[in-house]
Design an enzyme around this catalytic site. Structure first.
Site, short mmCIF file in Angstrom:
data_model
loop_
_atom_site.label_atom_id
_atom_site.label_comp_id
_atom_site.label_asym_id
_atom_site.label_seq_id
_atom_site.Cartn_x
_atom_site.Cartn_y
_atom_site.Cartn_z
N GLY A 126 0.83 -1.60 -0.19
CA GLY A 126 -0.19 0.49 0.46
C GLY A 126 0.83 1.48 -0.39
N ARG A 174 0.96 -4.73 -6.16
CA ARG A 174 0.55 -6.17 -5.72
C ARG A 174 0.81 -6.83 -6.53
NH1 ARG A 174 -0.91 -4.03 -0.42
NH2 ARG A 174 -2.09 -2.99 -0.77
N ASP A 182 5.02 -5.59 5.54
CA ASP A 182 5.40 -7.24 6.23
C ASP A 182 6.08 -8.14 4.81
OD1 ASP A 182 2.86 -7.02 6.31
OD2 ASP A 182 2.56 -7.75 7.80
N THR A 223 4.53 2.05 6.04
CA THR A 223 3.19 1.57 5.75
C THR A 223 2.40 2.51 6.97
OG1 THR A 223 1.69 -0.34 6.68
CG2 THR A 223 3.65 -0.26 7.07
N ASP A 282 0.11 1.48 9.12
CA ASP A 282 -0.46 1.23 9.36
C ASP A 282 0.46 0.67 11.01
OD1 ASP A 282 -3.22 0.38 8.39
OD2 ASP A 282 -1.95 -1.77 8.00
N ASP A 318 2.62 -1.31 11.71
CA ASP A 318 2.63 -2.54 12.61
C ASP A 318 3.98 -3.43 12.05
OD1 ASP A 318 2.29 -2.63 9.74
OD2 ASP A 318 -0.06 -4.00 9.92
N ARG A 352 -6.40 -3.00 9.40
CA ARG A 352 -6.58 -4.24 8.88
C ARG A 352 -6.39 -5.12 10.08
NH1 ARG A 352 -4.82 -5.31 3.55
NH2 ARG A 352 -2.99 -4.38 4.16
P1 ATP Z 1 0.94 -3.27 3.95
O1 ATP Z 1 1.53 -3.62 4.48
O2 ATP Z 1 0.66 -2.00 2.89
O3 ATP Z 1 -0.58 -4.16 2.71
P2 ATP Z 1 3.19 -4.97 1.95
O4 ATP Z 1 4.16 -5.06 1.45
O5 ATP Z 1 2.61 -6.00 3.58
O6 ATP Z 1 2.71 -3.42 1.90
P3 ATP Z 1 1.42 -6.97 0.40
O7 ATP Z 1 0.94 -6.62 -0.35
O8 ATP Z 1 1.00 -7.88 1.29
O9 ATP Z 1 2.41 -5.45 0.64
O10 ATP Z 1 3.27 -6.80 -0.85
C1 ATP Z 1 3.38 -6.70 -1.12
C2 ATP Z 1 4.09 -7.78 -2.56
O11 ATP Z 1 5.04 -8.88 -1.87
C3 ATP Z 1 3.22 -8.49 -2.75
O12 ATP Z 1 2.62 -8.30 -3.56
C4 ATP Z 1 4.04 -9.58 -3.21
O13 ATP Z 1 4.38 -9.87 -4.53
C5 ATP Z 1 5.22 -9.52 -2.68
N1 ATP Z 1 5.34 -11.16 -1.18
C6 ATP Z 1 3.72 -10.89 -0.02
N2 ATP Z 1 4.36 -12.13 0.28
C7 ATP Z 1 4.66 -12.23 -0.39
C8 ATP Z 1 5.12 -14.13 -0.68
N3 ATP Z 1 5.20 -14.99 0.52
N4 ATP Z 1 6.44 -14.13 -1.37
C9 ATP Z 1 6.71 -13.90 -2.07
N5 ATP Z 1 6.53 -12.67 -2.33
C10 ATP Z 1 5.55 -11.59 -1.34
#
Ligand code: ATP
Length: 321
Positions: free
Chosen positions: A11, A72, A103, A126, A128, A130, A172
């Site tokens: 995000g 994503r 994360d 992020t 959040d 978190d 969330r």
């Molecule tokens: P936010 O906290 O804002 O949601 P985030 O980094 O947690 O940020 P995600 O959409 O969960 O956002 O992850 C970003 C990208 O990281 C995903 O679109 C994917 O390409 C990659 N990713 C997430 N989980 C995995 C995984 N288990 N293995 C490989 N790539 C991953």
């Protein structure tokens, strides 16, 4: 290390641009070539990688969102996708990455390091807050100030019409936006996913609170087990004489000019990340703990340690008399 690339993922969060700017300029300062990857891991897989220079990040520190865009990527979750990403960066001679995200972003980065031995450092981006390994994430301060501004405005209406407002805010899996914005807007109650809701206590508090109170604000985190709508309905059931309204703040919480705190945080962590790569660090997130830059391994940073401070939850109750 001669060539590095930076990307934003997950995000969007205000301050990401300040982070990109800091990485690009610190890279150039250290005689590195810096590339920008568009749309997070999706751009890494599809080869959307562009050279950046000092001018390409001019006049962006004050802008919300991310100039590199974010996405994503399902493809990056597969080995084939990550292999394609590796081939793309090798073609350009990129030998290290800095990823700004949450994360999921760090989980993906850990796999990429394991499989292809690419040095990667992370920055916490992020709204959040978190992540472990940093007191605050980039974007959180701006987001809570946006929430406070919105709730103050709603309070004016609530006060004028003697209304109860249930306000749902982002988060969330985490109640950190709800908790701090609740304290700073004088909310009568704050409901967060980390704690079970004691409806009886909340109803008693609403009932016992000053009878002449003309407005009441209940802040509910979006990840709360029941959510704003159910909470509003329960209050209506219990207090049919209250004029209860629900307001879901939604995406306004993500955007906007980053606060001074977020710009400085992103700038510090951007400088630290490039310097960290040059010192040979990898697989870690740069964070700020008690005013000091510290590096935390990705697998520890993504653990949702409970950052909810009991004192903060107590404060809501004490001050809502
Ligand atoms: P936010 O906290 O804002 O949601 P985030 O980094 O947690 O940020 P995600 O959409 O969960 O956002 O992850 C970003 C990208 O990281 C995903 O679109 C994917 O390409 C990659 N990713 C997430 N989980 C995995 C995984 N288990 N293995 C490989 N790539 C991953």
């Amino acid at each position: 290390i001669k060539n590095i690339a930076v990307l934003t993922s997950g995000g969007d969060a205000p301050g990401m641009n300040a982070g990109i700017r800091a990485v690009v300029r610190t890279g150039i300062y250290n005689n590195l070539n810096v590339f920008g990857v568009r749309r997070g891991y999706d751009g890494l897989v599809k080869g959307e990688i562009v050279p950046m220079d000092a001018k390409s990040v001019a006049n962006i520190i004050q802008r919300g969102g991310t100039i590199l865009k974010t996405a994503r990527s399902e493809e990056f979750k597969s080995y084939e996708g990550r292999k394609q990403a590796y081939e793309n960066i090798k073609k350009l001679g990129i030998d290290a990455l800095i990823v700004i995200g949450g994360d999921g972003t760090f989980t993906g980065a850990s796999k990429f390091i394991e499989e292809f031995d690419v040095p990667i450092l992370g920055m916490p981006g992020t709204i959040d807050n978190d992540l472990a390994g940093t007191d605050f994430t980039i974007g959180y301060d701006t987001a809570i100030n946006t929430v406070v501004d919105a709730v103050d405005k709603i309070r004016d209406t609530a006060e004028s019409h003697d209304r109860v407002f249930v306000i749902e805010v982002m988060g969330r899996d985490s109640g950190l936006i709800a908790l701090r914005s609740g304290i700073s807007t004088g909310a009568e109650a704050v409901l967060i996913p980390e704690l079970n809701v004691d409806y009886d206590a909340i109803m008693k508090r609403l009932d016992k609170s000053r009878k002449n109170k003309s407005s009441r604000i209940i802040i509910v985190a979006e990840g709360d087990k029941e959510g704003g709508e159910v909470v509003a309905d329960k209050i209506k059931e219990n207090f049919p004489h209250y004029d209860v309204r629900l307001s879901i703040l939604g995406h306004i919480q993500r955007g906007g000019r980053p606060s001074c705190m977020d710009r400085v945080l992103a700038s510090r962590l951007g400088v630290a990340s490039v310097e960290g790569l040059l010192e040979g660090r990898r697989g870690e997130m740069a964070g700020l703990i008690c005013g000091q830059v510290q590096f935390t391994p990705f697998n520890k940073a993504i653990k949702h340690i409970d950052k909810i401070n009991e004192n903060l939850t107590r404060i809501v109750e004490i001050l809502s008399l």
